[in-house]
Scaffold this active site. Sequence first.
Site, short mmCIF file in Angstrom:
data_model
loop_
_atom_site.label_atom_id
_atom_site.label_comp_id
_atom_site.label_asym_id
_atom_site.label_seq_id
_atom_site.Cartn_x
_atom_site.Cartn_y
_atom_site.Cartn_z
N GLN A 20 0.77 -1.19 0.13
CA GLN A 20 0.20 0.01 -0.02
C GLN A 20 0.84 1.27 -0.03
O GLN A 20 0.69 2.21 -0.67
CB GLN A 20 -0.83 -0.08 1.20
CG GLN A 20 -2.25 -0.91 1.10
CD GLN A 20 -2.98 -0.33 0.11
OE1 GLN A 20 -3.98 0.54 0.42
NE2 GLN A 20 -3.12 -0.84 -0.97
N GLU A 53 -4.47 5.77 2.26
CA GLU A 53 -4.32 7.19 1.69
C GLU A 53 -3.13 8.03 1.99
O GLU A 53 -2.54 8.62 0.97
CB GLU A 53 -5.66 7.93 2.26
CG GLU A 53 -6.93 7.61 1.81
CD GLU A 53 -8.02 8.50 2.41
OE1 GLU A 53 -8.76 9.06 1.40
OE2 GLU A 53 -8.21 8.58 3.43
#
Length: 696
Positions: free
Chosen positions: A570, A637
């Site tokens: 990620q 994010e």
Amino acid sequence: MPGVVAFISAKDVPGQNRRLWFNNPEELFAEEEVICVGQIIGATVAETREQAKRAAEQVAINYQDIQPIFFTIEEAIEHQSFFDPKRKLERGNVEEAFEKVDHILEGELYMGGQEHFYMETQGLIAIPKGEASEMELFVASQHAAYTQEVVGITLGIDSNKITCHVKRLGGGFGGKVMKIASLSAIAATAAYKTGRAVRCVLERGDDMLITSGRSPFLGKYKVGYMNDGTILAADITYYSNGGCTLDESSFIMEKALLHMDNGYKIPHLRGRGLVCKTYLPSYTAFRGFGGPQGLTIIESVLHEVAVKCGLPTHQVRDINLYKDEKCYTHHKQLFSPHDMVRCWNECLEKSDYTHRCLSIEQFNAHNHWKKRGISIVPLKFGIGFSKGFYNQGAALVNIYKDGSVLISHGGTEMGQGINTKAIQIASRILKVPMSSIHIKETCTGNVPNAAPSAASFGTDAVGMAVKNGCEKLMRRLEPLIKKHTQYTWQQLVVEAYCQKISLSATGFFMGPHTSVDWEKSKGSAYYYFTFGACCSEVEIDCLTGDHKNIRTDIVMDVGRSINPALDVGQVEGGFAQGIGLYTIEELNFSPEGVLLTRGPSQYKIPALCDIPPQLNVHLLSNAENPHAIYSSKGIGEPPVFFGCTLFFAIKEAIAAARRERGLSDSFPFSSPATAEKIRMACEDCFTRMVGVNKST
């Protein structure tokens, strides 16, 4: 074979906005006025895609232009075209602080938008069931419950007759929350009218034209600082281009304002946010959701202050960091910056920052047409929804007589590994192998009213819900486990069935109450903060404007990682998307507001050659997070923001070239740092032969 939908979209100069429906999405079809190029004004349904497209091409539409129309933030400011509400956050007394500082600096930074460019475009199949107005949708959505709601409202049917199925997404990044709901409502209407299954899949060019992406931002700042680089006051006004309708732009602006301090303790800080209303397709959610824009603009402030003070940028950043054991953000949320400072110090060490700065100075001294730059930034990123009611999760756990386990949850698998982590959590509690656990799909019929998979909160919410459901089952099985210690798992399950013990349980997680009182500039906006730091080195070619990303070092605080491989992935993926946002991806429009960059031939996303050959990701050791599942942290994010280290490193390299030519270290430079902008910023005898675009 299902029918196929082709959309008829506006291709001329738009008129003005008329109305909105259901919590601010765009109307399904333009009825009287067209508000942007690309707005859907109708749909054709046919047996094949080719037939549907030919039919759409036969539709003739007459337009009557109205004035004024405008597309940029600057034009919207000139026309005072803004959506409500206008937001403000303030800490301290900015005006008084400006009178006490050594210097005052004013400037601005523009950040361009970004296309989601997911591998799988928006798509769905709507299937009418033929009785009681039931409808099934197999849809690529990050928020199946919202799609279910919009379809129900459009058809005038209760939600209990509409079932949305989501197996997985070929990428989402926030682009499949709102927009897919409108497309689903159109396809469902066609299916309802025809009694046939209807498929709707957007082609790449139409997807980019209709659904839009990350909002462009303009930050204008006034900052007061001391000779040593300490910032005492900053007044920042954020403008975002919301497009023709509000969509989620007000929430995006709120997140930008809530992140405007990043990791810096600025005693007197004021931020104002205005969403500009223009005649472009409505901008929407994108990974980071306003966070990268808010963070980047304050980093630009720190960068420019360092330049004006003649100090190294990392020194100015370090002197302004939150460092007390307990600190308050500018919106008065208590947090500890301990792990953020650890990330910062470890990144300086692991990147060998000091030594590389000296090496870069030597390289620049011996190379006239090539220059290198390096930049390091910290990160404090809020996790969860600032609207507290979204911080919830639900799951359904079923155990079958053969010992296998089936889990349904409200999250959406889109490559982030939420299903893998859910299986790990269930395996840990039920004490069965992961191979015995299966997650079939996300379905509104199994888990109703689920929150969207967004805000880096998916695993926190879903993981806790799965844990809760599995713990309920284990409590029911506990007497049998104690009584039949020699039984296998399957034997225990069969025994429980024979004793009429329920082998199905719902799990629920009621997350924290988060909210912000915007009138008082106060509130706990986030569940917790994810911290990190990133250092990047680049090399630019002053003659062509091309640049190479040489090396990036990232230190990330993910708490106690449930799955380190997924978390590192990620971080790497988010950083790669940040490379595009800050250096490559640029949306271009015609003077009439037509998107010109539609598809990979005009719109460039990062390729393998854009990834730094040395990309080192380190997860912070011995980090704790008492707020989330097994002390882990949300990570989806935050890493996107780290792409800004490339932007500021490029700016450092350009400054080195300009100093050599006797030019100022301060110069206007907007994101993304494309080859054209880099070349023109490296002013020399060649650039002076052509006109300079002052708007960049």
